[in-house]
Design an enzyme around this catalytic site. Structure first.
Site, PDB file in Angstrom:
ATOM      1  N   LEU A   1       0.870  -1.170   0.000  1.00  0.00           N
ATOM      2  CA  LEU A   1       0.000   0.000   0.000  1.00  0.00           C
ATOM      3  C   LEU A   1       0.905   1.217   0.000  1.00  0.00           C
ATOM      4  O   LEU A   1       1.886   1.266   0.744  1.00  0.00           O
ATOM      5  CB  LEU A   1      -0.912   0.023   1.228  1.00  0.00           C
ATOM      6  CG  LEU A   1      -2.051  -1.000   1.289  1.00  0.00           C
ATOM      7  CD1 LEU A   1      -2.810  -0.855   2.607  1.00  0.00           C
ATOM      8  CD2 LEU A   1      -3.003  -0.839   0.116  1.00  0.00           C
ATOM      9  N   ASP A   2       0.577   2.202  -0.834  1.00  0.00           N
ATOM     10  CA  ASP A   2       1.377   3.413  -0.877  1.00  0.00           C
ATOM     11  C   ASP A   2       1.406   4.083   0.492  1.00  0.00           C
ATOM     12  O   ASP A   2       0.520   3.868   1.320  1.00  0.00           O
ATOM     13  CB  ASP A   2       0.807   4.400  -1.899  1.00  0.00           C
ATOM     14  CG  ASP A   2       0.828   3.836  -3.314  1.00  0.00           C
ATOM     15  OD1 ASP A   2       1.614   2.912  -3.566  1.00  0.00           O
ATOM     16  OD2 ASP A   2       0.050   4.344  -4.141  1.00  0.00           O
ATOM     17  N   LYS A   3       2.401   4.935   0.695  1.00  0.00           N
ATOM     18  CA  LYS A   3       2.559   5.606   1.984  1.00  0.00           C
ATOM     19  C   LYS A   3       1.311   6.381   2.387  1.00  0.00           C
ATOM     20  O   LYS A   3       0.928   6.416   3.556  1.00  0.00           O
ATOM     21  CB  LYS A   3       3.775   6.538   1.931  1.00  0.00           C
ATOM     22  CG  LYS A   3       4.120   7.197   3.254  1.00  0.00           C
ATOM     23  CD  LYS A   3       5.391   8.031   3.127  1.00  0.00           C
ATOM     24  CE  LYS A   3       5.764   8.671   4.458  1.00  0.00           C
ATOM     25  NZ  LYS A   3       7.015   9.457   4.358  1.00  0.00           N
TER      26      LYS A   3
ATOM     27  N   HIS B   1       1.561   1.969  -7.838  1.00  0.00           N
ATOM     28  CA  HIS B   1       0.627   3.109  -7.938  1.00  0.00           C
ATOM     29  C   HIS B   1      -0.481   2.843  -8.962  1.00  0.00           C
ATOM     30  O   HIS B   1      -0.934   3.774  -9.646  1.00  0.00           O
ATOM     31  CB  HIS B   1       1.379   4.387  -8.322  1.00  0.00           C
ATOM     32  CG  HIS B   1       2.320   4.900  -7.273  1.00  0.00           C
ATOM     33  ND1 HIS B   1       1.996   4.980  -5.940  1.00  0.00           N
ATOM     34  CD2 HIS B   1       3.594   5.372  -7.384  1.00  0.00           C
ATOM     35  CE1 HIS B   1       3.025   5.495  -5.268  1.00  0.00           C
ATOM     36  NE2 HIS B   1       4.004   5.727  -6.107  1.00  0.00           N
TER      37      HIS B   1
END
Length: 245
Positions: free
Chosen positions: A105-107, A188
């Protein structure tokens, strides 16, 4: 399973490091089948032996699994080279070096993150062969359209020169708030898919991974152990038998 050294078993169960476990045993704090054990190099069958530390029975589990409601600002990693890792959110009793986050999961992305110590389970859940769906709640800058739904489902989009698998986009009463289900997890991917449609993702939260749903009432930043039913469903989704856990 075969026999294992007692110090290795206790360390695996999170009692302490091997050196700490040895000191505890020498102090008479460890019992196996009712008998004090001073030498932690002795071997036992951890699934059959009755182990106690300071009078508290320990149930053996070969693998550990947690579901975390990830907040923004943490990286999906167990190391802090690029930011604060999600494992920093876990209490001391759940800290261990062998956690594996399943699917990045992206930041700045929130939501469901599975942590496991079972390498084969983690591999299968993220391998394209098993086609495990990931569902996201997405808030957009501009309304999504029925044409977006068709394009996402057609598999016409591509990233880095490679075609994307068909994805299911669901529009709600407010087309700026949608759900998107993917069968893969490119870098992403959600943001880049909507960018190709001239739109921008403002907020992103993963709400399901295969049969595992983000638990109702699980606060952001908090983890809990998976239930037996969740484990059964998760293992079955990738063709594994959920036996001793």
């Amino acid at each position: 399973m075969g026999k294992e050294r007692l110090d290795r078993v206790l360390s695996h169960l999170g009692v302490g490091s091997r050196s700490e476990v040895r000191r505890m045993a020498r102090a008479g704090r460890v019992k196996v089948d009712g008998q004090v054990v001073l030498d932690t190099s002795s071997k036992l069958d951890p699934e059959r032996a009755h182990i106690e530390v300071d009078g508290t029975p320990l149930a053996y589990r070969p693998y550990f699994h947690l579901v975390l409601n990830k907040p923004a600002g943490y990286i999906t990693s167990t190391r802090d080279k690029e930011g604060v890792p999600v494992t920093a959110l876990l209490p001391a009793s759940w800290q261990r070096p062998d956690w594996m986050p399943v699917g990045r999961l992206d930041k700045d992305t929130e939501g469901l993150l599975l942590l496991t110590t079972h390498g084969e389970l983690a591999h299968r859940l993220t391998h394209p062969r098993w086609k495990v769906p990931k569902r996201y709640y997405v808030e957009l800058e501009a309304p999504a359209t029925p044409e977006d739904v068709e394009v996402f489902a057609s598999g016409e989009l591509s990233l880095d020169g490679e075609p994307l698998k068909p994805a299911e986009l669901r529009l709600g009463p407010d087309p700026r708030r949608v759900e998107l289900t993917l069968l893969e997890g490119r870098f992403h991917q959600v943001k880049r898919m909507f960018a190709q449609r001239g739109n921008r993702v403002l907020y992103l939260r993963r709400v399901a991974f295969g049969p595992l749903e983000l638990p109702d009432g699980l606060p952001v930043g908090v983890a809990r152990a998976l239930s037996e039913a969740e484990l059964e469903a998760l293992y079955a989704a990738v063709g594994l038998v959920c036996g001793s856990r």
